[in-house]
Write a protein that holds these residues in place. Sequence first.
Motif, short mmCIF file in Angstrom:
data_model
loop_
_atom_site.label_atom_id
_atom_site.label_comp_id
_atom_site.label_asym_id
_atom_site.label_seq_id
_atom_site.Cartn_x
_atom_site.Cartn_y
_atom_site.Cartn_z
N ASN A 387 -81.64 -56.39 18.30
CA ASN A 387 -81.18 -57.63 18.91
C ASN A 387 -80.16 -57.35 20.01
OD1 ASN A 387 -80.41 -60.32 19.25
ND2 ASN A 387 -80.91 -60.73 17.11
N ASN A 391 -80.65 -57.93 24.01
CA ASN A 391 -79.69 -58.70 24.81
C ASN A 391 -79.24 -57.90 26.02
OD1 ASN A 391 -79.75 -61.01 23.34
ND2 ASN A 391 -77.77 -60.74 22.34
N GLY A 423 -72.09 -59.32 32.03
CA GLY A 423 -70.81 -59.48 31.31
C GLY A 423 -70.64 -60.89 30.78
N ILE A 424 -69.57 -61.07 30.01
CA ILE A 424 -69.35 -62.38 29.36
C ILE A 424 -67.92 -62.84 29.68
CG2 ILE A 424 -69.39 -63.61 27.15
CD1 ILE A 424 -70.95 -61.07 26.09
N GLU A 428 -65.97 -67.45 26.82
CA GLU A 428 -67.23 -67.54 26.05
C GLU A 428 -67.28 -66.51 24.93
OE1 GLU A 428 -70.63 -67.25 28.56
OE2 GLU A 428 -70.34 -69.22 29.46
N ILE A 432 -69.83 -66.86 21.47
CA ILE A 432 -71.22 -66.39 21.52
C ILE A 432 -71.80 -66.09 20.13
CG2 ILE A 432 -71.21 -65.47 23.88
CD1 ILE A 432 -70.52 -62.76 22.74
N TYR A 437 -75.34 -71.28 20.32
CA TYR A 437 -74.54 -71.20 21.55
C TYR A 437 -75.19 -70.24 22.55
CZ TYR A 437 -70.82 -70.78 24.88
OH TYR A 437 -70.11 -70.80 26.06
N ARG A 438 -75.33 -70.69 23.79
CA ARG A 438 -75.83 -69.83 24.86
C ARG A 438 -74.84 -69.87 26.02
NH1 ARG A 438 -81.33 -69.60 27.05
NH2 ARG A 438 -80.87 -67.39 26.77
N GLY A 439 -74.62 -68.72 26.62
CA GLY A 439 -73.67 -68.65 27.75
C GLY A 439 -74.18 -69.43 28.95
N VAL A 450 -82.76 -68.29 22.54
CA VAL A 450 -82.55 -69.58 21.88
C VAL A 450 -81.14 -69.70 21.27
CG1 VAL A 450 -84.98 -70.03 21.41
CG2 VAL A 450 -83.67 -68.70 19.77
N GLY A 451 -80.32 -68.67 21.44
CA GLY A 451 -78.92 -68.77 21.01
C GLY A 451 -78.66 -68.56 19.53
N GLY A 453 -79.48 -65.23 18.10
CA GLY A 453 -79.50 -63.78 17.84
C GLY A 453 -78.16 -63.25 17.34
N LEU A 454 -77.08 -63.53 18.08
CA LEU A 454 -75.78 -62.98 17.71
C LEU A 454 -75.24 -63.62 16.42
CD1 LEU A 454 -73.92 -62.49 21.11
CD2 LEU A 454 -74.99 -60.78 19.65
N ALA A 455 -75.61 -64.89 16.20
CA ALA A 455 -75.17 -65.55 14.95
C ALA A 455 -75.79 -64.82 13.76
CB ALA A 455 -75.58 -67.02 14.95
N SER A 478 -71.06 -55.19 29.17
CA SER A 478 -70.57 -55.56 27.84
C SER A 478 -70.74 -54.40 26.88
CB SER A 478 -71.35 -56.76 27.28
OG SER A 478 -71.41 -57.77 28.24
P1 ADP Z 1 -79.56 -65.71 23.39
O1 ADP Z 1 -80.87 -66.04 22.79
O2 ADP Z 1 -79.06 -66.75 24.32
O3 ADP Z 1 -79.52 -64.36 23.98
P2 ADP Z 1 -77.64 -64.70 21.53
O4 ADP Z 1 -77.06 -65.31 20.28
O5 ADP Z 1 -78.29 -63.39 21.40
O6 ADP Z 1 -78.57 -65.78 22.17
O7 ADP Z 1 -76.46 -64.54 22.57
C1 ADP Z 1 -75.59 -65.64 22.79
C2 ADP Z 1 -75.05 -65.59 24.21
O8 ADP Z 1 -74.22 -64.42 24.35
C3 ADP Z 1 -76.09 -65.44 25.27
O9 ADP Z 1 -76.62 -66.70 25.63
C4 ADP Z 1 -75.33 -64.77 26.41
O10 ADP Z 1 -74.62 -65.75 27.13
C5 ADP Z 1 -74.32 -63.92 25.69
N1 ADP Z 1 -74.70 -62.49 25.58
C6 ADP Z 1 -75.18 -61.84 24.51
N2 ADP Z 1 -75.36 -60.53 24.78
C7 ADP Z 1 -74.98 -60.35 26.06
C8 ADP Z 1 -74.92 -59.21 26.94
N3 ADP Z 1 -75.29 -57.99 26.52
N4 ADP Z 1 -74.46 -59.40 28.18
C9 ADP Z 1 -74.06 -60.62 28.60
N5 ADP Z 1 -74.11 -61.73 27.84
C10 ADP Z 1 -74.55 -61.60 26.58
#
Ligand code: ADP
Length: 489
Positions: A387, A391, A423-424, A428, A432, A437-439, A450-451, A453-455, A478
């Motif tokens: 994941n 990303n 970058g982030i 945000e 994230i 949540y999506r950036g 779909v926001g 993955g990181l959760a 990042s």
């Molecule tokens: P998504 O499906 O939007 O990628 P995630 O939960 O994986 O959902 O990530 C949430 C948000 O974190 C993303 O929408 C993006 O804004 C930010 N993000 C995650 N990984 C990165 C990365 N490697 N570089 C920049 N932004 C990232």
Amino acid sequence: MLAPGDLGSSRRALLLFALMVLLPGAVFGILIVRSVRSDRVQAAEGEAQRQRQIVQVFERELNSWLFSLQADGARARAVFKFRLAEGRIHFPEFELALPIVAQAPRPPTDSLPSDHPTAQVISDFYYPRILVLLRDFKAGAQYFLRLRSLIVLLPGSSEGYAIDAPQIVARANEWLAELCAGTRFTGSLWIGDLQDRPAAAAAGPFALAGFPFFQVVFHDNGGAGARDVTQHAFAYSMSFLVLVTILGSFLVFRTVSQDVRLSQLRSDFVSAVSHEFRSPLSSMLVLLERLDAARIRDPDKLAEYHAVIRRDAQRLSALVTRLLDFAQIENGKERYALDRVDLVALAREALEACRHRAGGDRLQFSGEAGPLWILADRTALQDCIENLVENAVKYSAADQPIVVACTSVGGSQVVEVRDHGIGIPRAEQARIFEKFYRGLRATETNVQGVGIGLAIVKHVIECHGGSVSVASEPGSGSRFRLHLPKAEG
Ligand code: ADP
């Protein structure tokens, strides 16, 4: 559930509500504070007035006790008596008569014998002081600190006596107790070093006009606070009510805002999921249509079409798997089977799995050769690393390298994924890991996702007793780190 469009109007309504409660609440609060304060000032003034009256009455009582010849007067309690006659001071109990001279002999410096006075003590200690009293005051009373005695000379008479200080204090305190009955304070007589210094809560000391060597102090009985609370019960309960209402409206506002925000995120999520399904599905449908029409005979073209359909189907399958994982986490039904796993080997496998999606030499591995042992659910943890790599691929340019590295830090084994992508922003970074949540950049530039993955990553790693951290600089890239506890042995 509120719809996202309700956000503005519900905020306005809540602000209006807060204003309607807050403004009268503040005015009401100020009025209450002012009335309580002025009540307190009045009470304090009343108390000081009462204390002054008590001191006046007390002084009269003391005066008549010291100078009257009544049976229960001070005379009755005297340590000894004396009489002035024919230029001498007579001490009948001691068969002693000493001359009245202008110059009092200097009193000896050694300390006063503590037992009952003898003729010697009278002539050494009391006599010089009686001479001082005769010289300076003629009549009246004088307190001598070293003697711890008051020497009294009756006005218009040739008689005098000495009274022990503790007797005076005991008598004075009896009167003060009577005079202070029913008030919020108690009074006591204070004579130089005979009494402790007045306590901090004491009022005064009030000097007695006729007896400057005595002072009266008043101590607060305590319980003032309790009485204050009962007196102002209504005011206090109203303030409490106003406070609760303000707090309540604030909490309602916060809850509704959170609800609205979550509802907005959910709705974004639904449209993102639909979008994620729609594009591979429509591409597959178009290609299948062409294949069905049997218009394509070129074997290379056929192979290419099959590859595209396979890639889209895999993409859909991965998305469905992720959604199912998420649903299980949401329902609390996820189960992890923990095995002893080498983190380095697992990270390499995850990297290889992603390689064909990222293409070329973009994905690199660096760091420890391993093994770095952890206890983990192999599939869940590999999904997490994939994941992060996906990303990194999505959010950086196609020619930028992505590095996966493993290290051992303190009690943790760490795997990190670094990219040189968009970058982030700092604001945000804290959000994230929230579900849905999506950036801003991700949505603006239509990057797939779909926001969730990181959760999922955060949830899985925390279930393993670990933690996730992110360091990022917009425009520079990042670095995501998974910290996992080392396996024993
Ligand atoms: P998504 O499906 O939007 O990628 P995630 O939960 O994986 O959902 O990530 C949430 C948000 O974190 C993303 O929408 C993006 O804004 C930010 N993000 C995650 N990984 C990165 C990365 N490697 N570089 C920049 N932004 C990232």
